[in-house]
Design a protein around this motif. Structure first.
Motif, short mmCIF file in Angstrom:
data_model
loop_
_atom_site.label_atom_id
_atom_site.label_comp_id
_atom_site.label_asym_id
_atom_site.label_seq_id
_atom_site.Cartn_x
_atom_site.Cartn_y
_atom_site.Cartn_z
N ASP A 168 -15.62 -13.81 -4.98
CA ASP A 168 -14.43 -14.66 -5.14
C ASP A 168 -14.77 -16.12 -4.86
O ASP A 168 -14.36 -17.02 -5.59
N ALA A 180 -14.36 -3.84 -4.87
CA ALA A 180 -12.94 -3.93 -4.51
C ALA A 180 -12.21 -2.67 -4.93
O ALA A 180 -11.33 -2.18 -4.20
N GLU A 181 -12.59 -2.15 -6.07
CA GLU A 181 -11.91 -0.93 -6.51
C GLU A 181 -12.20 0.24 -5.57
O GLU A 181 -11.31 0.99 -5.19
N ARG A 185 -15.52 -6.94 -8.17
CA ARG A 185 -14.47 -6.09 -8.72
C ARG A 185 -14.75 -4.59 -8.47
O ARG A 185 -13.86 -3.84 -8.11
N ALA A 225 -16.84 -5.62 1.66
CA ALA A 225 -15.99 -6.80 1.91
C ALA A 225 -16.79 -8.08 1.67
O ALA A 225 -16.29 -9.04 1.08
N PHE A 274 -18.14 -0.47 4.55
CA PHE A 274 -16.85 -1.19 4.57
C PHE A 274 -17.09 -2.71 4.60
O PHE A 274 -16.53 -3.47 3.81
N LEU A 334 -13.16 0.01 -2.35
CA LEU A 334 -12.53 -0.27 -1.06
C LEU A 334 -11.02 -0.06 -1.16
O LEU A 334 -10.39 0.50 -0.25
N GLY A 335 -10.44 -0.48 -2.28
CA GLY A 335 -9.00 -0.33 -2.47
C GLY A 335 -8.59 1.13 -2.58
O GLY A 335 -7.59 1.55 -2.00
N ARG A 336 -9.35 1.89 -3.31
CA ARG A 336 -9.05 3.34 -3.44
C ARG A 336 -9.03 4.01 -2.07
O ARG A 336 -8.12 4.76 -1.74
N ILE A 394 -17.38 -8.65 -2.12
CA ILE A 394 -16.12 -9.06 -2.75
C ILE A 394 -15.82 -10.52 -2.42
O ILE A 394 -15.48 -11.33 -3.28
N ARG A 395 -15.96 -10.85 -1.15
CA ARG A 395 -15.57 -12.19 -0.69
C ARG A 395 -16.47 -13.27 -1.29
O ARG A 395 -16.00 -14.32 -1.71
N GLY A 433 -8.29 -3.83 -2.58
CA GLY A 433 -9.64 -3.99 -2.05
C GLY A 433 -9.97 -5.46 -1.80
O GLY A 433 -10.56 -5.81 -0.79
N ALA A 469 -5.91 -0.53 -6.96
CA ALA A 469 -7.02 -0.39 -6.01
C ALA A 469 -7.83 -1.68 -5.91
O ALA A 469 -8.18 -2.14 -4.83
N CYS A 470 -8.11 -2.26 -7.07
CA CYS A 470 -8.94 -3.45 -7.10
C CYS A 470 -8.29 -4.60 -6.31
O CYS A 470 -8.94 -5.29 -5.53
N THR A 473 -8.62 2.58 0.80
CA THR A 473 -7.53 2.04 1.61
C THR A 473 -6.21 2.69 1.26
O THR A 473 -5.44 3.09 2.15
N ILE A 474 -5.95 2.84 -0.04
CA ILE A 474 -4.69 3.45 -0.47
C ILE A 474 -4.67 4.93 -0.10
O ILE A 474 -3.67 5.45 0.39
N ILE A 510 0.85 -1.20 0.00
CA ILE A 510 0.00 0.00 0.00
C ILE A 510 0.88 1.25 0.00
O ILE A 510 0.60 2.23 -0.69
N ALA A 544 -10.80 -7.31 1.80
CA ALA A 544 -12.00 -8.12 2.02
C ALA A 544 -11.63 -9.48 2.62
O ALA A 544 -12.29 -9.97 3.54
#
Lengths: 383, 339
Positions: free
Chosen positions: B272, B317-318, B314, B265, B261, B320-322, B268-269, A284, A280-281, B324-325, A268, A288
């Motif tokens: 997958d 996740a994008e 996806r 999650a 949040f 959540l990832g954005r 996403i989970r 994320g 990001a994907c 997070t970063i 990160i 999760a």
């Protein structure tokens, strides 16, 4: 119907004070330790650090006070564990004693063993290793051949233990030895002993370099090593049942999904520098999975707190956790394409260098992936 | 489980286990809506779990609703049970009286003008069968009768109706509600994630049962380690989804809309897991599971459809990832433990 029980478990609010206390401690202690060293977390041994933790009362947290423990809840201990692991604290020296040998002695040890040893473990001064695997006994633990033959006043031990993590620094081994052989029942005739590694003749400890060149596991050879009667743990021939109980502790903790967490943090940090939405994907998705594993791990902790046996659930979490931990360097490589480094390079490169080489062991140690899935399959009613 | 949860579980699982037969699902796929089953589900209060008792509901929580949502997925009930449960919660949140009859979600662009609703939603769950639709237009919850709505039939790969619904000045009951702008997508993701967790649990138990029955080489195939290891993986994926969806529901109860949040999650989970689990379930079932005759596909085709609804893994996740970063490396662990 699923055979597993994963009831949600929320940490009690009063654990938050402890969490803050631990974070403040780590903020003082950790900056001096390089990130590549911190990436070892519970495999990294630092006696001075263990003594500081002992002084804080963070070893043997749930044990009775009369044995040097602190009679705190399993939840307090859980918070301590996850904070240490997530920060990459070098908790390896006392880890096994705190996690499983101490609880084993509390349950099966003699009063003298407990009084003599546990307070020193809790102070962070006395370390343990586990003598289970042998050259011809890995996943097939019941194939144990190291013999303990009855002699006057004790037992003579002969044989070889292998892959014994930390034997070179440990004061004691909890060894699983054969006191009797019944070819019809391999699980019978196994007995656990407390072995004083520092004061017993006839024990040779030879470190084995792992693929990365680090020596943390060992070959331990016993040649007519004398172990007194008073060092037997539990009952003669009761070793298999005791070991099975011990493995529930060995497999149930947050170290089974957090071993690669430092790499996630460094990933990160790299992406932060790049800015934008790159990665990001992937991040994320990792978040999760992290959140899911933490809830599963907490659920197991909740069962331990209630005195239930989460052996099956622990196997589920360890199997999923190892996949997550092992996936981390793969994701890092796919995402950033930066070469892993050893001894030089950025924090990211060195953490990646350590973990890329270490993750294969994550689905071997403490029960291989295949053994765990066999346990799960039995839980499903397939075996 | 508390008392309400036990009642709900017995009620929904009892009803659906008995009534959702292979024939019923096949007929639904051919276009025959199981109206009698809907009526029973509604009469048992299964669509009003989240409606306050004073308004004729069970006054339940998301943790209670999860039981119904998972059962709907597990039993592959060909009804908009989950959609109605959420639609009725939106109505209750706005203080609009919950009507009787099939109610579905209108996830689309709508404008409200003088009490009349206009606009369209594509991929409406069971739109052709619904008497009412619930939309959210600029923070206002809108209940509208679908009598006279223009409905263009469509289906998903599970052959569930996913229709385009066009409204032109339809008479509506509208009230402002304390819901976030993304309420439809957010809670839509939560109900689908729960349904998926239920379907994944079904795949696991069904595959284990099949492996214990099917004999090859003189023994049940479940006795072979190669199969056992695969089923172990399938079951752990299902278990993970059970936990994260329970967690998301518990956090929705605790934090309200701030549970984004955990809901992200969860979606996403389960997304997958559905890829891994459908693959293993079909592999274990062999050719028979690939036939229309065998019922396995009722669950797998739903998973392949649902995982893309209300934001695929996806997409979540994008987001959540954005976040997070953007929050930074040092914020990750404190964020995770603060939840």
């Amino acid at each position: 119907m699923q055979p597993f029980r994963f009831d949600l478990c929320e940490l009690p609010g009063e654990t938050e004070g402890l969490r803050e206390e631990i974070r403040a401690f780590l903020a003082e202690e950790l900056p001096r330790i390089p990130k590549a060293t911190r990436a070892q977390t519970w495999s990294g041994s630092d006696a001075a650090f263990s003594r500081k933790m002992g002084a804080k009362g963070w070893i043997g947290m749930t044990w009775p006070k009369q044995y040097g423990g602190h009679e705190r809840s399993f939840f307090d201990r859980y918070v301590m564990l996850e904070e240490m692991l997530a920060a990459g604290a070098p908790v390896g020296a006392h880890w096994i004693g705190d996690r499983q040998s101490g609880p084993l002695l509390l349950r099966f040890g003699t009063e003298e063993q407990r009084r003599k040893i546990l307070p020193r473990v809790a102070k962070g001064e006395c370390y343990f290793c586990i003598g289970m695997s042998e050259p011809d006994s890995g996943s097939d633990l019941a194939a144990t051949r190291t013999r303990a033959d009855k002699v006057d006043g004790g037992y003579k031990v002969n044989g070889t233990k292998l892959w014994t993590s930390g034997a070179h620094t440990a004061h004691y081994m909890i060894g699983l030895f054969r006191t009797n052989l019944d070819p019809q029942n391999k699980h019978a005739g196994l007995t656990q002993f407390l072995v004083d590694l520092k004061n017993t003749d006839g024990i040779t400890i030879r470190p084995i370099k792992d693929l990365a060149g680090n020596a943390h596991f060992n070959e331990v050879v016993f040649q007519d090593a004398f172990v007194p009667d008073g060092m037997m743990v539990g009952t003669e021939g009761g070793g298999w049942g005791q070991v099975t109980a011990e493995l529930a502790f060995e497999r149930s903790g947050p170290e089974r999904y957090l071993s690669s967490f430092l790499l996630m943090v460094e990933m990160i940090r790299e992406l932060e520098k790049r800015g934008g939405a790159e990665g990001a994907c992937e991040i994320g998705r990792l978040v999760a999975h992290l959140v899911t594993l933490r809830q599963m791990s907490l659920s197991v902790a909740g069962m331990l707190e209630k005195g239930e046996n989460p052996a099956l659930e622990a196997s589920v979490v360890k199997d999923l956790g190892a996949i997550f931990e092992q996936d981390m360097p793969v994701r890092a490589h796919e995402l950033l394409g930066i070469e892993p480094m050893v001894g030089e390079g950025s924090d990211y490169e060195q953490v990646l260098g350590y973990l890329t080489q270490t993750v294969p062991s994550f689905s071997l140690r403490g029960g291989t992936r295949e053994i765990l899935r066999g346990i799960i399959a039995r839980g499903l009613g397939l075996r | 489980m508390n008392e309400l949860q036990t009642i709900l579980s017995d009620s929904v699982n009892g009803l659906l286990a008995e009534r959702v037969t292979k024939t019923l699902v096949q007929k639904a796929e051919e276009g025959e809506f199981p109206a009698a089953l809907w009526n029973e589900a509604e009469a048992n209060g299964l669509t009003r779990v989240l409606v306050p008792e004073a308004d004729g509901g069970a006054g339940g929580t998301w943790a209670d609703a999860a039981i119904v949502l998972k059962a709907a997925g597990e039993h592959v009930a060909p009804l908009p049970l989950a959609d109605a449960l959420l639609a009725n919660w939106f109505l209750a949140t706005a203080g609009i009286e919950v009507p009787e009859g099939v109610t579905t979600l209108l996830d689309g662009d709508f404008t409200l003008d003088g009490g009349k609703l206009s606009g369209e939603a594509s991929r409406v769950s069971f739109g052709r069968n619904a008497r009412y639709g619930v939309a959210i237009a600029k923070g206002v919850v809108v209940l509208v009768s679908l009598d006279g709505a223009e409905i263009e039939h469509g289906i998903n790969v599970a052959r569930e109706p996913r229709d385009r619904v066009v409204l032109r000045g339809a008479a509506a009951t509208a009230k402002k509600a304390p819901l976030p702008a993304n309420a439809m997508r957010l809670y839509g993701a939560l109900i689908r994630a729960c349904q998926m967790a239920g379907a994944l649990g079904y795949l696991s138990s069904q595959s284990v049962a099949y492996a214990n029955e099917r004999t090859q080489f003189g023994k049940p195939i479940g006795k072979f380690q190669a199969i056992q290891q695969q089923l172990a993986v399938l079951s752990t994926q299902a278990a993970a989804c059970g936990v994260i969806t329970d967690h998301a529901c518990a956090q929705a109860d605790k934090r309200g809309h701030d549970a984004v949040f955990e809901i992200a999650a969860a979606k996403i989970r389960v997304d997958d897991a559905s890829s891994i689990a459908t693959s293993i379930a079909h592999q274990v079932h062999g050719a028979i599971g690939f036939t229309y005759e065998h019922g396995l596909h009722f669950a797998t085709r739903r998973l392949w459809s649902w995982r893309a609804e209300f934001g695929a893994g996806r997409e979540w996740a994008e987001e959540l990832g954005r976040e997070t970063i953007a929050a930074g490396a040092g914020a990750l662990w404190p964020r995770v433990t603060a939840r």
